[in-house]
Design an enzyme around this catalytic site. Sequence first.
Site, PDB file in Angstrom:
ATOM      1  N   PHE A  57       0.801  -1.225   0.000  1.00 47.17           N
ATOM      2  CA  PHE A  57       0.000   0.000   0.000  1.00 47.17           C
ATOM      3  C   PHE A  57       0.842   1.288   0.000  1.00 47.17           C
ATOM      4  CE2 PHE A  57       0.514  -1.379   4.439  1.00 47.17           C
ATOM      5  CZ  PHE A  57       1.006  -0.233   5.037  1.00 47.17           C
ATOM      6  N   ARG A  85      -4.088   8.116  20.115  1.00 44.26           N
ATOM      7  CA  ARG A  85      -4.309   6.856  19.390  1.00 44.26           C
ATOM      8  C   ARG A  85      -5.690   6.283  19.738  1.00 44.26           C
ATOM      9  NH1 ARG A  85      -0.734   5.207  15.252  1.00 44.26           N
ATOM     10  NH2 ARG A  85      -1.337   3.060  15.730  1.00 44.26           N
ATOM     11  N   THR A  91      -6.634   1.205  12.819  1.00 44.62           N
ATOM     12  CA  THR A  91      -6.382   1.496  11.404  1.00 44.62           C
ATOM     13  C   THR A  91      -7.462   0.893  10.496  1.00 44.62           C
ATOM     14  OG1 THR A  91      -4.041   1.206  11.994  1.00 44.62           O
ATOM     15  CG2 THR A  91      -4.556   1.462   9.650  1.00 44.62           C
ATOM     16  N   ARG A 102     -11.933   7.493  13.548  1.00 47.13           N
ATOM     17  CA  ARG A 102     -12.005   6.549  12.429  1.00 47.13           C
ATOM     18  C   ARG A 102     -13.279   5.714  12.498  1.00 47.13           C
ATOM     19  NH1 ARG A 102      -5.645   4.651  12.657  1.00 47.13           N
ATOM     20  NH2 ARG A 102      -4.800   6.239  11.272  1.00 47.13           N
ATOM     21  N   ASN A 112      -8.084   7.123   6.063  1.00 47.95           N
ATOM     22  CA  ASN A 112      -8.601   7.019   7.426  1.00 47.95           C
ATOM     23  C   ASN A 112      -8.417   8.306   8.230  1.00 47.95           C
ATOM     24  OD1 ASN A 112      -5.874   6.868   7.725  1.00 47.95           O
ATOM     25  ND2 ASN A 112      -5.831   4.770   8.460  1.00 47.95           N
ATOM     26  N   HIS A 115      -3.544  10.789  11.253  1.00 52.83           N
ATOM     27  CA  HIS A 115      -2.325  10.077  11.637  1.00 52.83           C
ATOM     28  C   HIS A 115      -1.927  10.518  13.039  1.00 52.83           C
ATOM     29  CE1 HIS A 115       1.803   8.642  11.831  1.00 52.83           C
ATOM     30  NE2 HIS A 115       2.073   9.811  12.381  1.00 52.83           N
TER      31      HIS A 115
HETATM   32  P1  IDP Z   1      -1.734   3.938  11.674  1.00 48.21           P
HETATM   33  O1  IDP Z   1      -1.993   5.157  10.838  1.00 48.21           O
HETATM   34  O2  IDP Z   1      -2.976   3.483  12.389  1.00 48.21           O
HETATM   35  O3  IDP Z   1      -0.540   4.065  12.574  1.00 48.21           O
HETATM   36  P2  IDP Z   1      -0.065   2.210  10.000  1.00 48.21           P
HETATM   37  O4  IDP Z   1      -0.099   0.714  10.041  1.00 48.21           O
HETATM   38  O5  IDP Z   1       1.113   2.891  10.589  1.00 48.21           O
HETATM   39  O6  IDP Z   1      -1.422   2.729  10.652  1.00 48.21           O
HETATM   40  O7  IDP Z   1      -0.212   2.606   8.459  1.00 48.21           O
HETATM   41  C1  IDP Z   1      -0.006   3.925   8.038  1.00 48.21           C
HETATM   42  C2  IDP Z   1      -1.092   4.298   7.065  1.00 48.21           C
HETATM   43  O8  IDP Z   1      -0.980   3.498   5.890  1.00 48.21           O
HETATM   44  C3  IDP Z   1      -2.521   4.025   7.575  1.00 48.21           C
HETATM   45  O9  IDP Z   1      -3.020   5.038   8.402  1.00 48.21           O
HETATM   46  C4  IDP Z   1      -3.287   3.939   6.274  1.00 48.21           C
HETATM   47  O10 IDP Z   1      -3.514   5.234   5.700  1.00 48.21           O
HETATM   48  C5  IDP Z   1      -2.282   3.179   5.399  1.00 48.21           C
HETATM   49  N1  IDP Z   1      -2.450   1.721   5.506  1.00 48.21           N
HETATM   50  C6  IDP Z   1      -2.064   0.919   6.507  1.00 48.21           C
HETATM   51  N2  IDP Z   1      -2.328  -0.373   6.292  1.00 48.21           N
HETATM   52  C7  IDP Z   1      -2.888  -0.426   5.088  1.00 48.21           C
HETATM   53  C8  IDP Z   1      -3.397  -1.509   4.280  1.00 48.21           C
HETATM   54  O11 IDP Z   1      -3.372  -2.681   4.666  1.00 48.21           O
HETATM   55  N3  IDP Z   1      -3.927  -1.163   3.083  1.00 48.21           N
HETATM   56  C9  IDP Z   1      -3.969   0.115   2.644  1.00 48.21           C
HETATM   57  N4  IDP Z   1      -3.505   1.169   3.366  1.00 48.21           N
HETATM   58  C10 IDP Z   1      -2.972   0.904   4.574  1.00 48.21           C
HETATM   59 MG    MG Z   2       1.491   4.209  12.128  1.00 49.28          MG
END
Ligand code: IDP
Ligand code: MG
Length: 132
Positions: A57, A85, A91, A102, A112, A115
């Site tokens: 992604f 958080r 997520t 979210r 989403n 961040h």
């Molecule tokens: P977080 O924002 O909840 O910390 P992370 O795993 O750090 O989540 O991922 C960063 C960002 O990457 C997410 O907020 C989302 O925008 C995107 N993302 C994460 N996992 C996926 C996925 O499995 N598919 C598509 N986009 C993803």
């Molecule tokens: Mg993250």
Amino acid sequence: MEKTLVIIKPDGIERGLMGEIISRYEKKGLKIADCKMIEADKETLKRHYVEHKGKSFYEDLIIYMTRGKVFVMIIEGSNAIQIIRKLHGKTNPLEAEVGTIRGEFANSVTENIVHASDSKDSAEREISIWFS
Ligand code: IDP
Ligand code: MG
């Protein structure tokens, strides 16, 4: 006082949710210590999301984060990192708890809305990237 880095992503701004989101931090007793609304450049985003480099992604994530302005904040308060958080929710939209940002407003794993740093180390690292 603990500090964390928060970003309202382009979809949050496009959908007119900035006020709603910021008011939740303030109502929880957290302080916006600094903020700016900018078009994030790719280099900054690549540093910010270095842990995800190479994932399926990753490219879509960079395109999404550069399609419009982002609102970047340093938020401070007691336990700010964990509290934010929690306010954001998980997520995956299927797991984001009802009542979280979210949980209420997102239905996409990529888009989403927000961040937030996930640890003290990442908060320090991300603050230095966006506010150097
Ligand atoms: P977080 O924002 O909840 O910390 P992370 O795993 O750090 O989540 O991922 C960063 C960002 O990457 C997410 O907020 C989302 O925008 C995107 N993302 C994460 N996992 C996926 C996925 O499995 N598919 C598509 N986009 C993803
Ligand atoms: Mg993250």
